[in-house]
Design an enzyme around this catalytic site. Sequence first.
Site, PDB file in Angstrom:
ATOM      1  N   ARG A  54     -47.438-126.560  -8.056  1.00 20.25           N
ATOM      2  CA  ARG A  54     -46.825-126.236  -9.352  1.00 20.25           C
ATOM      3  C   ARG A  54     -46.065-127.462  -9.821  1.00 20.25           C
ATOM      4  O   ARG A  54     -45.926-128.447  -9.090  1.00 20.25           O
ATOM      5  CB  ARG A  54     -45.968-124.960  -9.338  1.00 20.25           C
ATOM      6  CG  ARG A  54     -45.227-124.606  -8.108  1.00 20.25           C
ATOM      7  CD  ARG A  54     -44.150-125.564  -7.710  1.00 20.25           C
ATOM      8  NE  ARG A  54     -43.264-125.875  -8.815  1.00 20.25           N
ATOM      9  CZ  ARG A  54     -42.491-126.930  -8.894  1.00 20.25           C
ATOM     10  NH1 ARG A  54     -42.484-127.821  -7.910  1.00 20.25           N
ATOM     11  NH2 ARG A  54     -41.709-127.153  -9.915  1.00 20.25           N
ATOM     12  N   GLY A  55     -45.579-127.413 -11.075  1.00 23.41           N
ATOM     13  CA  GLY A  55     -44.983-128.600 -11.673  1.00 23.41           C
ATOM     14  C   GLY A  55     -46.060-129.256 -12.535  1.00 23.41           C
ATOM     15  O   GLY A  55     -47.201-129.439 -12.080  1.00 23.41           O
ATOM     16  N   ALA A  56     -45.694-129.590 -13.777  1.00 18.82           N
ATOM     17  CA  ALA A  56     -46.708-129.993 -14.759  1.00 18.82           C
ATOM     18  C   ALA A  56     -47.602-131.156 -14.297  1.00 18.82           C
ATOM     19  O   ALA A  56     -48.828-131.037 -14.293  1.00 18.82           O
ATOM     20  CB  ALA A  56     -46.015-130.299 -16.086  1.00 18.82           C
ATOM     21  N   ARG A  96     -53.202-122.050 -15.696  1.00 16.19           N
ATOM     22  CA  ARG A  96     -51.835-121.816 -16.180  1.00 16.19           C
ATOM     23  C   ARG A  96     -51.786-122.338 -17.624  1.00 16.19           C
ATOM     24  O   ARG A  96     -52.259-123.445 -17.896  1.00 16.19           O
ATOM     25  CB  ARG A  96     -50.784-122.532 -15.307  1.00 16.19           C
ATOM     26  CG  ARG A  96     -50.698-121.925 -13.895  1.00 16.19           C
ATOM     27  CD  ARG A  96     -49.479-122.387 -13.144  1.00 16.19           C
ATOM     28  NE  ARG A  96     -48.265-121.767 -13.647  1.00 16.19           N
ATOM     29  CZ  ARG A  96     -47.038-122.196 -13.321  1.00 16.19           C
ATOM     30  NH1 ARG A  96     -46.890-123.231 -12.521  1.00 16.19           N
ATOM     31  NH2 ARG A  96     -45.971-121.585 -13.799  1.00 16.19           N
ATOM     32  N   GLN A 202     -37.465-122.263  -7.500  1.00 21.87           N
ATOM     33  CA  GLN A 202     -37.893-123.650  -7.241  1.00 21.87           C
ATOM     34  C   GLN A 202     -36.687-124.548  -6.958  1.00 21.87           C
ATOM     35  O   GLN A 202     -36.799-125.522  -6.216  1.00 21.87           O
ATOM     36  CB  GLN A 202     -38.658-124.206  -8.448  1.00 21.87           C
ATOM     37  CG  GLN A 202     -40.018-123.588  -8.694  1.00 21.87           C
ATOM     38  CD  GLN A 202     -39.942-122.461  -9.694  1.00 21.87           C
ATOM     39  OE1 GLN A 202     -38.956-121.739  -9.760  1.00 21.87           O
ATOM     40  NE2 GLN A 202     -40.988-122.284 -10.472  1.00 21.87           N
ATOM     41  N   ASP A 243     -42.636-129.066 -19.496  1.00 22.05           N
ATOM     42  CA  ASP A 243     -44.044-128.681 -19.350  1.00 22.05           C
ATOM     43  C   ASP A 243     -44.837-129.012 -20.599  1.00 22.05           C
ATOM     44  O   ASP A 243     -46.054-129.171 -20.550  1.00 22.05           O
ATOM     45  CB  ASP A 243     -44.151-127.192 -19.019  1.00 22.05           C
ATOM     46  CG  ASP A 243     -43.666-126.958 -17.599  1.00 22.05           C
ATOM     47  OD1 ASP A 243     -42.431-126.854 -17.407  1.00 22.05           O
ATOM     48  OD2 ASP A 243     -44.507-126.946 -16.685  1.00 22.05           O
ATOM     49  N   ASN A 253     -39.851-125.754 -21.124  1.00 20.00           N
ATOM     50  CA  ASN A 253     -39.615-126.006 -19.694  1.00 20.00           C
ATOM     51  C   ASN A 253     -39.241-124.688 -19.026  1.00 20.00           C
ATOM     52  O   ASN A 253     -39.149-123.636 -19.677  1.00 20.00           O
ATOM     53  CB  ASN A 253     -38.528-127.077 -19.510  1.00 20.00           C
ATOM     54  CG  ASN A 253     -38.433-127.553 -18.072  1.00 20.00           C
ATOM     55  OD1 ASN A 253     -39.438-127.904 -17.457  1.00 20.00           O
ATOM     56  ND2 ASN A 253     -37.239-127.546 -17.502  1.00 20.00           N
ATOM     57  N   LYS A 254     -39.008-124.750 -17.749  1.00 18.74           N
ATOM     58  CA  LYS A 254     -38.730-123.570 -16.925  1.00 18.74           C
ATOM     59  C   LYS A 254     -37.696-122.653 -17.572  1.00 18.74           C
ATOM     60  O   LYS A 254     -36.690-123.109 -18.117  1.00 18.74           O
ATOM     61  CB  LYS A 254     -38.252-124.046 -15.555  1.00 18.74           C
ATOM     62  CG  LYS A 254     -37.913-122.975 -14.545  1.00 18.74           C
ATOM     63  CD  LYS A 254     -39.004-121.950 -14.346  1.00 18.74           C
ATOM     64  CE  LYS A 254     -40.341-122.538 -13.983  1.00 18.74           C
ATOM     65  NZ  LYS A 254     -41.458-121.558 -14.077  1.00 18.74           N
TER      66      LYS A 254
HETATM   67  O1  MRU Z   1     -43.568-122.858 -12.954  1.00 18.89           O
HETATM   68  P1  MRU Z   1     -43.436-124.254 -12.455  1.00 18.89           P
HETATM   69  O2  MRU Z   1     -42.732-124.367 -11.147  1.00 18.89           O
HETATM   70  O3  MRU Z   1     -44.764-124.984 -12.476  1.00 18.89           O
HETATM   71  O4  MRU Z   1     -42.507-124.966 -13.532  1.00 18.89           O
HETATM   72  C1  MRU Z   1     -42.162-126.306 -13.367  1.00 18.89           C
HETATM   73  C2  MRU Z   1     -41.225-126.790 -14.404  1.00 18.89           C
HETATM   74  O5  MRU Z   1     -40.842-126.089 -15.304  1.00 18.89           O
HETATM   75  C3  MRU Z   1     -40.838-128.226 -14.339  1.00 18.89           C
HETATM   76  O6  MRU Z   1     -39.552-128.421 -14.852  1.00 18.89           O
HETATM   77  C4  MRU Z   1     -41.829-129.050 -15.182  1.00 18.89           C
HETATM   78  O7  MRU Z   1     -43.151-128.763 -14.806  1.00 18.89           O
HETATM   79  C5  MRU Z   1     -41.599-130.502 -15.061  1.00 18.89           C
HETATM   80  S1  MRU Z   1     -42.026-131.049 -13.434  1.00 18.89           S
HETATM   81  C6  MRU Z   1     -41.999-132.688 -13.313  1.00 18.89           C
END
Ligand code: MRU
Length: 361
Positions: A54-56, A96, A202, A243, A253-254
Amino acid sequence: MNQPVSGRKPVRTLAWEDGALHLIDQRRLPREFETVTCRTAEEVAAAIRSMVVRGAPAIGAAAAYGIVLGAREAAEGADDFRAEMARIAGRLRSARPTAVNLSWAVDRMMRVIDACPHMSPAALADRLLEEAHAIAAEDAATCRKIGAHGAALVEPGGVMTHCNTGALATVDYGTALGVIRAAWSRGTPLRVYACETRPFLQGARLTAWELLQEDIPVTLITDNMAAHVMHRGLVRSVIVGADRITANGDVVNKIGTYGLAILAREHGIPFYVAAPVSTLDLSLEHGGQVPIEERAASEVTHIAGQPIAPEGVDVLNPAFDVTPARYVTAIITEHGVVRPPYEEGLARLVNRLDEQGADIA
Ligand code: MRU
């Protein structure tokens, strides 16, 4: 590999070895350090959907290797290689919906296929592997540049962050956490206030773990403590990842990021967003146009498999929110720091870049 977490672990979110993609299973950290092996494109799509990875930026790089695995499968058995690749690309893109890095990486891989109309499927699969390696290597280099551009913005003292934007969310080093890492390695005295980031945790599970591995001072707080911690004067800057960032500078973002941005404004604290150019989506005017992923109710009603809410209760579980551009002090990219007005600044930045994101100015 299944080992209890003790001592330092080298964080390499993903690795290509023996014709397969190996991913650190981020659902199990910090209790266990385990990897998941993907041998098909469908397994990569499933790993992205279920948050093994996970993470963009990390899901973008994983999807690029998913295309390689799909091409290898299609080269063996598909009647129409290109049609099969289009289908596989669709499966990966839809794993996603919110982080634009996923479709950015898949589109970049598919452009390789389009650019080689006469190449055999087997040769194309080899060429695609080179491109996936390039995406992964560039991501690691990009994060270091983001860190270098952003380090000077981090004031000595408390820095609050949300979710996980570190090595685990990228191929290596991280975006917002990369900036923090860079500031720390330059000698900026700091303490990270890591919001736990309900419901998937996270911040608690991954950010706290990464920072402890690096010996960077970190204090974990629950999300609802942020206002109090700011009010006590413990926070000098807030820095988060993204994201997707739209043309007007809105930041998706999250979930919980928007609240932190409002709190930062109220307390006079700068609010920075660190993201690679692959997170920009200038085809969308504003954040309201970005699809927000809704995840399973069980993420809210359960923690580590244990119910914490009455059975049958209605639940909302949007995984992301939109922070309006007016709350964002600056956006830190690998090509420099963009400040308001974002519409002009982001367009100027993107117009300087070629199709692969290299600076041609
Ligand atoms: O749902 P996730 O864990 O994939 O969400 C991740 C985030 O929101 C991060 O802040 C974003 O992807 C930037 S990661 C470098």
